[in-house]
Scaffold this motif. Structure first.
Motif, PDB file in Angstrom:
ATOM      1  N   GLN A 160      31.826  52.806 -39.149  1.00  0.00           N
ATOM      2  CA  GLN A 160      32.668  52.044 -38.214  1.00  0.00           C
ATOM      3  C   GLN A 160      31.832  51.037 -37.437  1.00  0.00           C
ATOM      4  N   ALA A 201      32.310  46.972 -37.562  1.00  0.00           N
ATOM      5  CA  ALA A 201      32.513  46.180 -36.344  1.00  0.00           C
ATOM      6  C   ALA A 201      31.456  45.084 -36.221  1.00  0.00           C
ATOM      7  N   ARG A 241      35.965  45.700 -30.031  1.00  0.00           N
ATOM      8  CA  ARG A 241      35.915  46.605 -31.194  1.00  0.00           C
ATOM      9  C   ARG A 241      34.483  47.105 -31.425  1.00  0.00           C
ATOM     10  N   LEU A 242      33.496  46.231 -31.179  1.00  0.00           N
ATOM     11  CA  LEU A 242      32.103  46.657 -31.305  1.00  0.00           C
ATOM     12  C   LEU A 242      31.789  47.734 -30.277  1.00  0.00           C
ATOM     13  N   ALA A 244      33.369  50.976 -31.399  1.00  0.00           N
ATOM     14  CA  ALA A 244      32.670  51.567 -32.542  1.00  0.00           C
ATOM     15  C   ALA A 244      31.340  52.189 -32.126  1.00  0.00           C
TER      16      ALA A 244
END
Length: 124
Positions: A44, A48, A115-116, A119
């Protein structure tokens, strides 16, 4: 096992809080090895990183002035570090903070930066 290689003592695998020692001349040594990184979390994180990298490049191609040159260089360097196979938790945290700081004010990348962060949450 020969006596010269036998250090004796107690060997503990798993988690322990605090130092374990006993006796009048006892000593304790703490040695931490690398922790096992869950494959799914690593996948993940890499997804990302690649998504943010692609969005950064796309935005810079469409609107070169949208991302300052220095901020883009810092973000690219940190994203390269996050994509390396050997990642220590401290390095991951520093890289995520650096990327968020460099790109946090770029509206077109806000979702990808978020999102980073999500993750990378297992390393925080």
């Amino acid at each position: 096992m020969s006596e010269e290689n036998d250090t004796g003592g107690i060997h503990i695998a798993g988690s322990v809080t605090g130092i374990v020692q006993s006796g009048s001349h006892a000593s304790a040594v703490f040695t931490a090895g690398p922790s096992a990184e869950p494959a799914q979390a690593a996948d993940q994180l890499l997804a990302a990183v690649e998504a943010l990298r692609a969005e950064l490049r796309s935005l810079r191609a469409a609107e070169p002035e949208a991302v300052p040159e220095f901020a883009a260089e810092v973000a690219e360097a940190e994203l390269d570090g996050l994509a390396e196979p050997e990642r220590e938790p401290g390095r991951i945290r520093r890289s995520v903070f650096a990327v968020a700081g460099a790109l946090g004010s770029v509206a077109g990348l806000a979702e990808a930066v978020d999102r980073l962060r999500q993750a990378a949450a297992p390393w925080f």
